[in-house]
Write a protein that holds these residues in place. Structure first.
Motif, mmCIF file in Angstrom:
data_model
loop_
_atom_site.group_PDB
_atom_site.id
_atom_site.type_symbol
_atom_site.label_atom_id
_atom_site.label_comp_id
_atom_site.label_asym_id
_atom_site.label_seq_id
_atom_site.Cartn_x
_atom_site.Cartn_y
_atom_site.Cartn_z
ATOM 1 N N ASP A 87 -58.165 40.615 88.820
ATOM 2 C CA ASP A 87 -58.670 41.630 89.222
ATOM 3 C C ASP A 87 -59.451 42.463 88.184
ATOM 4 O O ASP A 87 -59.487 42.247 87.090
ATOM 5 N N ALA A 88 -60.619 43.037 88.351
ATOM 6 C CA ALA A 88 -61.443 43.877 87.576
ATOM 7 C C ALA A 88 -60.991 44.956 86.970
ATOM 8 O O ALA A 88 -61.583 45.593 86.616
ATOM 9 N N ASP A 89 -59.891 45.658 87.581
ATOM 10 C CA ASP A 89 -59.416 46.991 87.226
ATOM 11 C C ASP A 89 -58.530 47.019 85.976
ATOM 12 O O ASP A 89 -58.024 48.176 85.627
ATOM 13 N N GLY A 90 -58.311 45.791 85.482
ATOM 14 C CA GLY A 90 -57.516 45.693 84.316
ATOM 15 C C GLY A 90 -55.899 45.810 84.538
ATOM 16 O O GLY A 90 -55.186 45.578 83.525
ATOM 17 N N SER A 91 -55.552 45.504 85.782
ATOM 18 C CA SER A 91 -54.237 45.290 86.195
ATOM 19 C C SER A 91 -53.758 44.183 85.673
ATOM 20 O O SER A 91 -52.422 43.810 85.301
ATOM 21 N N HIS A 92 -54.489 42.984 85.389
ATOM 22 C CA HIS A 92 -54.030 41.761 84.832
ATOM 23 C C HIS A 92 -54.925 41.791 83.505
ATOM 24 O O HIS A 92 -56.272 41.864 83.344
ATOM 25 N N GLN A 93 -54.170 41.426 82.591
ATOM 26 C CA GLN A 93 -54.431 41.453 81.318
ATOM 27 C C GLN A 93 -54.981 40.344 80.543
ATOM 28 O O GLN A 93 -54.322 39.075 80.799
ATOM 29 N N PRO A 94 -56.183 40.049 80.230
ATOM 30 C CA PRO A 94 -56.867 39.000 79.889
ATOM 31 C C PRO A 94 -56.327 38.322 78.625
ATOM 32 O O PRO A 94 -56.142 37.171 78.420
ATOM 33 N N GLU A 95 -55.782 39.279 77.887
ATOM 34 C CA GLU A 95 -54.818 38.804 76.674
ATOM 35 C C GLU A 95 -53.372 37.876 76.938
ATOM 36 O O GLU A 95 -52.800 37.312 75.991
ATOM 37 N N GLN A 96 -53.081 37.915 78.336
ATOM 38 C CA GLN A 96 -52.076 37.135 78.655
ATOM 39 C C GLN A 96 -52.322 35.916 79.496
ATOM 40 O O GLN A 96 -51.744 34.957 79.968
ATOM 41 N N LEU A 97 -53.871 35.710 79.693
ATOM 42 C CA LEU A 97 -54.197 34.372 80.428
ATOM 43 C C LEU A 97 -53.654 33.060 79.586
ATOM 44 O O LEU A 97 -53.756 31.868 80.390
ATOM 45 N N GLN A 98 -53.456 33.021 78.368
ATOM 46 C CA GLN A 98 -53.155 31.865 77.752
ATOM 47 C C GLN A 98 -51.819 31.549 78.107
ATOM 48 O O GLN A 98 -51.586 30.383 78.221
ATOM 49 N N ARG A 99 -50.949 32.362 78.772
ATOM 50 C CA ARG A 99 -49.791 32.021 79.256
ATOM 51 C C ARG A 99 -49.896 30.903 80.636
ATOM 52 O O ARG A 99 -49.168 29.964 80.689
ATOM 53 N N LEU A 100 -51.016 31.485 81.283
ATOM 54 C CA LEU A 100 -51.177 30.778 82.442
ATOM 55 C C LEU A 100 -52.082 29.467 82.288
ATOM 56 O O LEU A 100 -51.717 28.316 82.753
ATOM 57 N N LEU A 101 -52.753 29.292 81.148
ATOM 58 C CA LEU A 101 -53.420 28.171 80.806
ATOM 59 C C LEU A 101 -52.635 27.030 80.135
ATOM 60 O O LEU A 101 -52.596 26.028 80.390
ATOM 61 N N THR A 102 -51.420 27.653 79.688
ATOM 62 C CA THR A 102 -50.528 26.472 78.992
ATOM 63 C C THR A 102 -49.589 26.131 80.209
ATOM 64 O O THR A 102 -49.402 24.968 79.904
ATOM 65 N N ALA A 103 -49.224 26.835 81.040
ATOM 66 C CA ALA A 103 -48.512 26.317 82.043
ATOM 67 C C ALA A 103 -49.095 25.391 83.125
ATOM 68 O O ALA A 103 -48.658 24.707 84.007
ATOM 69 N N LEU A 104 -50.655 25.548 83.099
ATOM 70 C CA LEU A 104 -51.180 24.834 83.982
ATOM 71 C C LEU A 104 -51.311 23.110 83.597
ATOM 72 O O LEU A 104 -51.584 22.425 84.221
ATOM 73 N N ARG A 105 -50.791 22.962 82.323
ATOM 74 C CA ARG A 105 -50.849 21.469 81.815
ATOM 75 C C ARG A 105 -49.898 20.619 82.673
ATOM 76 O O ARG A 105 -50.326 19.449 82.796
ATOM 77 N N ASP A 106 -48.925 21.285 83.357
ATOM 78 C CA ASP A 106 -48.075 20.363 84.284
ATOM 79 C C ASP A 106 -47.961 21.103 85.514
ATOM 80 O O ASP A 106 -46.605 21.229 86.234
ATOM 81 N N ALA A 107 -48.846 21.679 86.233
ATOM 82 C CA ALA A 107 -48.961 22.322 87.297
ATOM 83 C C ALA A 107 -50.256 22.349 88.185
ATOM 84 O O ALA A 107 -51.090 21.867 87.515
ATOM 85 N N ASP A 108 -50.229 22.438 89.184
ATOM 86 C CA ASP A 108 -51.496 22.368 90.086
ATOM 87 C C ASP A 108 -51.954 23.704 90.472
ATOM 88 O O ASP A 108 -52.945 24.034 90.770
ATOM 89 N N LEU A 109 -51.108 24.800 90.258
ATOM 90 C CA LEU A 109 -51.425 26.207 90.515
ATOM 91 C C LEU A 109 -50.374 27.255 89.702
ATOM 92 O O LEU A 109 -49.252 26.877 89.861
ATOM 93 N N VAL A 110 -50.693 27.985 88.928
ATOM 94 C CA VAL A 110 -50.019 28.652 88.146
ATOM 95 C C VAL A 110 -50.405 30.261 88.674
ATOM 96 O O VAL A 110 -51.364 30.793 88.844
ATOM 97 N N ILE A 111 -49.170 30.968 88.771
ATOM 98 C CA ILE A 111 -49.294 32.227 89.088
ATOM 99 C C ILE A 111 -48.838 33.182 87.929
ATOM 100 O O ILE A 111 -47.680 33.227 87.430
#
Length: 248
Positions: A87-111
Motif C-alpha cells: 500500500d501507498a499509505d504507510g500501513s505496510h512498512q518498507p523496513e520489514q520488506l527484508q522479512r518477505l525477501l528472506t522467506a521467498l527463498r523457499d516459497a512461491d508467494l510470501v504474505i
C-alpha cells in the motif's frame, strides 16, 4: 514493488523514499488510477529524479485488483523475477520488506501477515480487528485454506507464480482480489508462506475500505465457497474442471 494509488499525494513521496532507503536495489512501480489530487504528477516527478521508480497511469479508478493486474502485466513484460505488492499509505512498512525477501527463498508467494504469532496491528479499533480476524476465519472455513491472513496486501510473488495462476482469468477487481490470488496459488500446488509484520493504520489521507467494499468481498467469497462445495459433491471430474475455472 507495485504500489497502487488513488489520492495519495500526502503519502507517496514519503513511502517511496522509505522503500528506496530500506531496499536500494528494489524498483518501484506506481499505478495511479487518475487521482484528482495530483498523485500521478507527483509520481512522475519522482520517476524523473530516480531511474528505479516507474509510473503507470490509468484513466479512471477501476479497483485495487485491476490496478494490481495492470502493474503485474507491466512488471512481467519488463522481465522482473520477483514482483511485490504494498500500500501507498504507510500501513505496510518498507523496513520489514527484508522479512518477505528472506522467506521467498523457499516459497512461491510470501504474505506479510498480521494474524500469525509475532504479527500485530497499530491504531486499529477493536471492531476493525474483529472484522478482519473474523473475515479471515470465514475464508479459511469456507475455502478450506490454512492461510491466516488471506486478505493481506503486503506480498511478494515469484514471476513463475504469477505465470502459473493464469492472471488473464482473474475477474476480481476489489479487495477480494487478495483472497483470489492466494487461493489460486494454493490450488496450483504452490507454496505460500506467511511472515509476521506490524501493520500501521494510515495517519494521512482517507482509507479506501468501506462497508460496501467489505460486503462485496463477503458475497464473492461466499459464492466461491459454495461453488467449491457443490463441485466436490458432483465428483472428481467436475472438481478437475472447477480447478481451472475457480475464483473467476
Amino acid at each position: 514493488m507495485v504500489v497502487p494509488t488513488y489520492n495519495e499525494a500526502a503519502n507517496l513521496a514519503w513511502i517511496i523514499d522509505r522503500v528506496r532507503t530500506a531496499q536500494p536495489h528494489v524498483d518501484v512501480l506506481v499505478v495511479d488510477d487518475g487521482s484528482p489530487d495530483g498523485t500521478g504528477a507527483i509520481a512522475d516527478g519522482i520517476a524523473r529524479a530516480d531511474a528505479q521508480v516507474h509510473v503507470l497511469h490509468r484513466t479512471s479508478k477501476g479497483g485495487l485488483g485491476a490496478a494490481y493486474l495492470a502493474g503485474f502485466a507491466w512488471a512481467l513484460d519488463a522481465g522482473y523475477d520477483v514482483i511485490g505488492e504494498m500500500d501507498a499509505d504507510g500501513s505496510h512498512q518498507p523496513e520489514q520488506l527484508q522479512r518477505l525477501l528472506t522467506a521467498l527463498r523457499d516459497a512461491d508467494l510470501v504474505i506479510g501477515s498480521r494474524w500469525i504469532p509475532g504479527g500485530s496491528v497499530v491504531n486499529w479499533p477493536w471492531q476493525r480487528e474483529l472484522l478482519s480476524r473474523g473475515g479471515n476465519l470465514y475464508v479459511r472455513m469456507l475455502l478450506g485454506i490454512q492461510v491466516r491472513d488471506a486478505t493481506a496486501g503486503f506480498r511478494l510473488f515469484r514471476r513463475s507464480t504469477l505465470e502459473r495462476i493464469r492472471l488473464e482469468e482473474v475477474r476480481s477487481t476489489g479487495y477480494v482480489f487478495q483472497t483470489d490470488l492466494v487461493t489460486r496459488t494454493l490450488r496450483a500446488g504452490l507454496t505460500v508462506r506467511e511472515v509476521p509484520i506490524e501493520f500501521v493504520e494510515r495517519v494521512r489521507g482517507e482509507s479506501k475500505m468501506s462497508g460496501q467494499v467489505a460486503l462485496e468481498s463477503l458475497k464473492r467469497i461466499t459464492w466461491w465457497g459454495l461453488r467449491q462445495r457443490w463441485t466436490s459433491v458432483r465428483g472428481p471430474a467436475a472438481a478437475t474442471r472447477e480447478l481451472h475455472r475457480s475464483t473467476r
